[in-house]
Motif scaffolding. Sequence first.
Motif, PDB file in Angstrom:
ATOM      1  N   LEU A  15       0.812  -1.213   0.000  1.00 54.63           N
ATOM      2  CA  LEU A  15       0.000   0.000   0.000  1.00 54.63           C
ATOM      3  C   LEU A  15       0.848   1.267   0.000  1.00 54.63           C
ATOM      4  O   LEU A  15       0.651   2.163  -0.839  1.00 54.63           O
ATOM      5  CB  LEU A  15      -0.928  -0.019   1.215  1.00 54.63           C
ATOM      6  CG  LEU A  15      -1.832   1.199   1.425  1.00 54.63           C
ATOM      7  CD1 LEU A  15      -2.754   1.401   0.242  1.00 54.63           C
ATOM      8  CD2 LEU A  15      -2.637   1.028   2.716  1.00 54.63           C
ATOM      9  N   TYR A  16       1.812   1.331   0.907  1.00 53.30           N
ATOM     10  CA  TYR A  16       2.543   2.584   1.087  1.00 53.30           C
ATOM     11  C   TYR A  16       3.853   2.654   0.307  1.00 53.30           C
ATOM     12  O   TYR A  16       4.177   3.697  -0.276  1.00 53.30           O
ATOM     13  CB  TYR A  16       2.837   2.803   2.573  1.00 53.30           C
ATOM     14  CG  TYR A  16       1.616   2.914   3.431  1.00 53.30           C
ATOM     15  CD1 TYR A  16       0.647   3.876   3.183  1.00 53.30           C
ATOM     16  CD2 TYR A  16       1.422   2.054   4.514  1.00 53.30           C
ATOM     17  CE1 TYR A  16      -0.480   3.981   3.976  1.00 53.30           C
ATOM     18  CE2 TYR A  16       0.301   2.156   5.315  1.00 53.30           C
ATOM     19  CZ  TYR A  16      -0.648   3.116   5.039  1.00 53.30           C
ATOM     20  OH  TYR A  16      -1.762   3.208   5.826  1.00 53.30           O
ATOM     21  N   GLU A  17       4.608   1.563   0.283  1.00 52.92           N
ATOM     22  CA  GLU A  17       5.940   1.621  -0.316  1.00 52.92           C
ATOM     23  C   GLU A  17       5.933   1.319  -1.802  1.00 52.92           C
ATOM     24  O   GLU A  17       6.705   1.914  -2.551  1.00 52.92           O
ATOM     25  CB  GLU A  17       6.879   0.662   0.425  1.00 52.92           C
ATOM     26  CG  GLU A  17       7.036   1.009   1.900  1.00 52.92           C
ATOM     27  CD  GLU A  17       8.000   0.078   2.615  1.00 52.92           C
ATOM     28  OE1 GLU A  17       9.209   0.150   2.348  1.00 52.92           O
ATOM     29  OE2 GLU A  17       7.535  -0.731   3.449  1.00 52.92           O
ATOM     30  N   LEU A  18       5.078   0.402  -2.225  1.00 49.04           N
ATOM     31  CA  LEU A  18       5.035   0.059  -3.641  1.00 49.04           C
ATOM     32  C   LEU A  18       4.068   0.954  -4.407  1.00 49.04           C
ATOM     33  O   LEU A  18       4.412   1.472  -5.478  1.00 49.04           O
ATOM     34  CB  LEU A  18       4.632  -1.410  -3.806  1.00 49.04           C
ATOM     35  CG  LEU A  18       4.595  -1.937  -5.242  1.00 49.04           C
ATOM     36  CD1 LEU A  18       5.990  -1.936  -5.862  1.00 49.04           C
ATOM     37  CD2 LEU A  18       3.982  -3.330  -5.292  1.00 49.04           C
ATOM     38  N   MET A  19       2.870   1.140  -3.872  1.00 54.76           N
ATOM     39  CA  MET A  19       1.826   1.872  -4.583  1.00 54.76           C
ATOM     40  C   MET A  19       1.649   3.317  -4.105  1.00 54.76           C
ATOM     41  O   MET A  19       0.719   3.993  -4.534  1.00 54.76           O
ATOM     42  CB  MET A  19       0.491   1.127  -4.439  1.00 54.76           C
ATOM     43  CG  MET A  19       0.480  -0.213  -5.132  1.00 54.76           C
ATOM     44  SD  MET A  19       0.726  -0.022  -6.919  1.00 54.76           S
ATOM     45  CE  MET A  19       1.264  -1.680  -7.356  1.00 54.76           C
ATOM     46  N   GLU A  20       2.543   3.782  -3.250  1.00 51.65           N
ATOM     47  CA  GLU A  20       2.536   5.176  -2.796  1.00 51.65           C
ATOM     48  C   GLU A  20       1.163   5.587  -2.279  1.00 51.65           C
ATOM     49  O   GLU A  20       0.598   6.612  -2.656  1.00 51.65           O
ATOM     50  CB  GLU A  20       2.979   6.111  -3.926  1.00 51.65           C
ATOM     51  CG  GLU A  20       4.392   5.832  -4.414  1.00 51.65           C
ATOM     52  CD  GLU A  20       4.804   6.771  -5.536  1.00 51.65           C
ATOM     53  OE1 GLU A  20       3.949   7.089  -6.388  1.00 51.65           O
ATOM     54  OE2 GLU A  20       5.971   7.190  -5.563  1.00 51.65           O
ATOM     55  N   GLY A  21       0.630   4.756  -1.374  1.00 53.71           N
ATOM     56  CA  GLY A  21      -0.696   5.005  -0.842  1.00 53.71           C
ATOM     57  C   GLY A  21      -0.836   6.316  -0.089  1.00 53.71           C
ATOM     58  O   GLY A  21      -1.955   6.823   0.061  1.00 53.71           O
ATOM     59  N   ASP A  22       0.268   6.887   0.358  1.00 49.89           N
ATOM     60  CA  ASP A  22       0.190   8.184   1.028  1.00 49.89           C
ATOM     61  C   ASP A  22      -0.339   9.266   0.091  1.00 49.89           C
ATOM     62  O   ASP A  22      -0.862  10.288   0.544  1.00 49.89           O
ATOM     63  CB  ASP A  22       1.566   8.599   1.547  1.00 49.89           C
ATOM     64  CG  ASP A  22       1.989   7.780   2.758  1.00 49.89           C
ATOM     65  OD1 ASP A  22       1.130   7.516   3.618  1.00 49.89           O
ATOM     66  OD2 ASP A  22       3.163   7.389   2.836  1.00 49.89           O
ATOM     67  N   ARG A  23      -0.211   9.031  -1.217  1.00 50.84           N
ATOM     68  CA  ARG A  23      -0.667  10.032  -2.190  1.00 50.84           C
ATOM     69  C   ARG A  23      -2.154   9.900  -2.496  1.00 50.84           C
ATOM     70  O   ARG A  23      -2.698  10.686  -3.281  1.00 50.84           O
ATOM     71  CB  ARG A  23       0.146   9.899  -3.479  1.00 50.84           C
ATOM     72  CG  ARG A  23       1.632  10.238  -3.283  1.00 50.84           C
ATOM     73  CD  ARG A  23       2.393  10.103  -4.580  1.00 50.84           C
ATOM     74  NE  ARG A  23       1.863  10.971  -5.623  1.00 50.84           N
ATOM     75  CZ  ARG A  23       2.273  10.957  -6.891  1.00 50.84           C
ATOM     76  NH1 ARG A  23       3.209  10.095  -7.275  1.00 50.84           N
ATOM     77  NH2 ARG A  23       1.743  11.776  -7.780  1.00 50.84           N
ATOM     78  N   LEU A  24      -2.811   8.920  -1.899  1.00 53.20           N
ATOM     79  CA  LEU A  24      -4.251   8.839  -2.074  1.00 53.20           C
ATOM     80  C   LEU A  24      -4.955  10.113  -1.619  1.00 53.20           C
ATOM     81  O   LEU A  24      -5.995  10.490  -2.161  1.00 53.20           O
ATOM     82  CB  LEU A  24      -4.812   7.646  -1.289  1.00 53.20           C
ATOM     83  CG  LEU A  24      -4.563   6.255  -1.874  1.00 53.20           C
ATOM     84  CD1 LEU A  24      -4.958   5.183  -0.871  1.00 53.20           C
ATOM     85  CD2 LEU A  24      -5.329   6.060  -3.178  1.00 53.20           C
ATOM     86  N   THR A  25      -4.376  10.778  -0.644  1.00 51.91           N
ATOM     87  CA  THR A  25      -4.991  12.002  -0.129  1.00 51.91           C
ATOM     88  C   THR A  25      -4.997  13.120  -1.159  1.00 51.91           C
ATOM     89  O   THR A  25      -5.692  14.122  -0.970  1.00 51.91           O
ATOM     90  CB  THR A  25      -4.263  12.484   1.139  1.00 51.91           C
ATOM     91  OG1 THR A  25      -2.864  12.627   0.855  1.00 51.91           O
ATOM     92  CG2 THR A  25      -4.440  11.476   2.270  1.00 51.91           C
TER      93      THR A  25
END
Length: 595
Positions: A15-25
């Motif tokens: 979620l966070y490291e591969l797909m850059e989930g932090d950018r969902l915001t």
Amino acid sequence: MASYTAPLRDMRFVLYELMEGDRLTDLPGYEEFTRDLIDPILEEAGKIAAEVLHPLNRSGDEEGCTLENGVVRTPTGFPEAYALFREGGWTALSCDPDYGGQGAPHMVDTLISEMICSANLSFGMYPGLSHGAYAALRHHGTHELKDTFLPKLVDGTWSGTMCLTEPQCGTDLGLLRTKADPQDDGSYRLTGTKIFISAGEHDLTENIVHLVLARLPDAPKGIKGISLFVVPKYVPDDNGGVGARNGVQCASIEHKMGIKASSTCVLNFDDATGWLVGAPHKGMRAMFTMMNAARLAVGVQGLGLAEASYQGAVEYARERVQGRALTGAKAPDKAADPILVHPDVRRMLLTQRATVEGCRALAAWVARALDEQTRHPDPVQRQEAEDFVALMTPIVKALLTDMGFETTNHGVQVFGGHGYIREHGMEQYVRDARIAQIYEGTNGIQALDLVGRKLPANAGRSLRFFFHPVSAYIEAKMEVDALAPFVMPLAKAFTRLQQATAQVARTGMANPDEAGAAASDYLRLFGLTALAYLWTRMAEVALPHVGTDDPDGFYAAKVATARFFMERMLPQSGALFSQVMAGGESMMAFDDAAF
């Protein structure tokens, strides 16, 4: 008995490291979905999966559903578990806030769906079907239909189904016979029989909302004459609650190989009141909204069962002692070594692990595109994401369910005879996984959809959104020494995929049987190449952490699993390429009478 623990560490990596989930915001509507919100949601979902749903998995399989006087009873504990699930807001997680939903990203919902499928696939069928009905109504229903049905589907007090198949038609829906006669008040009366209806009747919700394909009196023949209707078990009253019983009855339930706690029903519609969803004769357009979402969800079912089987196999391989390691005793204080030391057991476990972690990344990649398709402010970006999702949907459905079934079989094999008996729960994963290769369009149909519709659509436009980023990535990383063990095999597989794509397009235009003969092998080749791309990216993310920021060895294991995939699984792409290039003459020229 098998146990289950949600793989939260790997899920967070994806979620966070591969797909850059932090950018969902950055996407409108997702501003609140930071790590501080997402992580507790994932943790709580893991607890419910492990502590509430998984303990009912085996008992639900053994008890199954029962039908008495038209009423289906789910296994002991299911109604209470569903009530807890609904009260916790899980049915509303990714739904529109306008109808009481929480509006969570598709990526988050996909990870939680995996947990539910790992813990108890039969249970997951009930809210899963409801979400498909919700999606179809939300996209194609009138405002009145949405206001009537969506809030109840979202809060889980009502559930949903999709009613397509009839005794004489499955894949070929153009043959369906269910009739819909218009009434003066704008409603319709539906008459016909539907089979294989998952969650068609049960005791978990106060009402069941059926999405039904049927024909109007003036309907053209074939699929161009199909319309979609919403037909509730109980007709809503003037206040939006449960009213009079509708003309739909469960005639029987199927006795199945697996997912036995999921009620699979034969439904008879006898002058049942319904309302048109979408335009007349355009039901397939509306139904595909539900089917495409369902196909992605079914892929996640294969992934979830694979994860559960892997966990059980690893635990057993650590504990079971049999024989000595080929290079000498590894546990001299014991009568024998744990079977984990044996090369063939390690082969199976690593195949399971590489499959699960690669498929999780693939599911998240497509879910990330779904988030962009629905939320990105740029219409060009939304269209590109939509094209990518359309291309990858048949691949996710077929690849993850095929590999999920293979993985659950590996789990049984690790256990040996103990895997074949009920006691450890491993054989149930195999039985449950088998249906995922069949429903929502068999995997052969997914392959035909890929080569017959998705490749040529819009002059091959969808292919660009896979081929271009992969090609650019290979070119950018080719000279990075640390990535050579991953980029080089990826580049070879990608070249094979490009050549196979040209072959399928060229021969398929001249003779559709050629494309059909190549379809399943081509889909598998495409899927393996996608996994190779994702495994290369995962290795790239993990490598900088190995030895410096890796106290539990997570990143080292990620790199080692990537290496195993490249060396022991990706070489299958060579054989698949040869099969595609061989053409279809050997199968199509075979004499029918000789079968």
